[in-house]
Design an enzyme around this catalytic site. Structure first.
Site, PDB file in Angstrom:
ATOM      1  N   ASP A 102       8.713 -21.511  -4.717  1.00  0.00           N
ATOM      2  CA  ASP A 102       7.749 -21.034  -5.710  1.00  0.00           C
ATOM      3  C   ASP A 102       7.953 -21.672  -7.083  1.00  0.00           C
ATOM      4  OD1 ASP A 102      10.148 -19.686  -5.950  1.00  0.00           O
ATOM      5  OD2 ASP A 102       9.277 -17.702  -6.177  1.00  0.00           O
ATOM      6  N   LYS A 162      16.627  -9.269  -3.790  1.00  0.00           N
ATOM      7  CA  LYS A 162      17.200 -10.539  -4.227  1.00  0.00           C
ATOM      8  C   LYS A 162      17.674 -10.382  -5.659  1.00  0.00           C
ATOM      9  CE  LYS A 162      16.005 -15.360  -5.248  1.00  0.00           C
ATOM     10  NZ  LYS A 162      15.013 -16.442  -5.080  1.00  0.00           N
ATOM     11  N   TYR A 209      16.189  -9.219 -11.387  1.00  0.00           N
ATOM     12  CA  TYR A 209      17.057 -10.023 -12.232  1.00  0.00           C
ATOM     13  C   TYR A 209      17.379  -9.293 -13.539  1.00  0.00           C
ATOM     14  CZ  TYR A 209      16.262 -14.317  -9.470  1.00  0.00           C
ATOM     15  OH  TYR A 209      16.225 -15.263  -8.494  1.00  0.00           O
TER      16      TYR A 209
END
Length: 286
Positions: free
Chosen positions: A27, A190, A145
């Site tokens: 991506d 993730k 994140y």
């Protein structure tokens, strides 16, 4: 029935035998543009697809333009986007779960930057798409994140200084981030690597029983890349989701093979380096 659908799709991404996975995100072609080996995109996709990673993560255009190469590889459709040319930390919705179902995707992904001033709207997106995933039996990968804005020009702050000085403190932030993903319906989370095995165990435990995969971050040496994969597995992660550390190499297919040898073959870093060392150099322009 939706849970059954999720489990069937997840079993194509996470190996039922090893309970591990090697995911290759492509991506960055939208996020950063046609950099490095993403410039000859079709060639790079062909090389990576030939090595059969457990899944590829990308946007709709990638799979539509490379349908033949990607037919046999599970695909995770990214439903959120931003670019390095604009408000990079602010992710916007650019797709929906219904589209992913129509395209026969195996999962969708939503990215949230915890500690960003845009955190609230990204959490709203994650919650809404998580509810849609439950309705349609579509697995949700939450990309969680620790990332914010800093300075007058809103430069992206990645906590690199904290990660270097105090992995445990950085891990505490990541642990909170992955728990948020779990609470809002993630089937896979993730996140970033905290820097040490012991500190990252805390992150994995915060997400349990939801599997955690780890981002690769900026390009590093081949040995360091493989060591990171080995370390996160030792800490209990389900696998890796390496982008730049795959497509930034002269032979990205060899990087996939090497990662699979560590993740699924359970070979040591030394064993894998002895086989692949000369195939894993970075592109000259990196």
């Amino acid at each position: 029935m939706s849970d059954s659908g999720k489990q069937r799709r997840l079993s194509r991404i996470i190996s039922p035998d090893s309970r591990r996975t090697v995911i290759v995100p492509l991506d960055d072609s939208l996020i950063c543009g046609p950099i490095w080996r993403l410039a000859p995109l079709r060639i790079t996709v062909d090389e990576i697809a030939m090595e059969q990673p457990d899944a590829i993560l990308g946007f709709r255009g990638l799979v539509r333009c490379n349908a033949a190469a990607l037919t046999s590889i599970p695909y995770i459709l990214n439903l959120c986007a931003s670019t390095t040319k604009g408000e990079y930390t602010r992710k916007f919705v650019i797709g929906c779960v219904e589209e992913a179902v129509a395209m026969d995707m195996q999962a969708v992904a939503v990215h949230v930057n915890i500690s960003s001033r845009f955190e609230r709207e990204m959490l709203t997106i994650l919650g809404r798409i998580g509810a849609d995933c439950s309705k349609f039996g579509m697995p949700l990968m939450a990309i969680m994140y620790a990332r914010s804005e800093r300075g007058a020009d809103d430069q992206t702050y990645e906590y690199a200084d904290l990660a270097a000085s105090s992995p445990e403190e950085y891990a505490a932030i990541l642990a909170h981030a992955v728990r948020i993903g779990v609470e809002l319906g993630a089937d896979i989370v993730k996140t970033q690597f905290s820097g040490t095995i012991d500190s990252f165990r805390r992150v994995v435990e915060a997400a349990a029983p939801i599997p955690v995969v780890v981002a690769g971050g900026p390009p590093i040496t081949a040995e360091a890349m493989l060591q990171r994969a080995s370390d996160v597995l030792t800490a209990g992660a389900a696998g890796v989701s390496f982008a730049r550390n795959v497509f930034a190499r002269r032979k990205p297919g060899a990087a996939v093979r090497a990662l699979k040898a560590v993740v699924h073959g359970q070979l040591s870093v030394r064993e894998v380096m002895s086989q692949f060392e000369h195939q894993l150099s970075l592109c000259p322009e990196v």
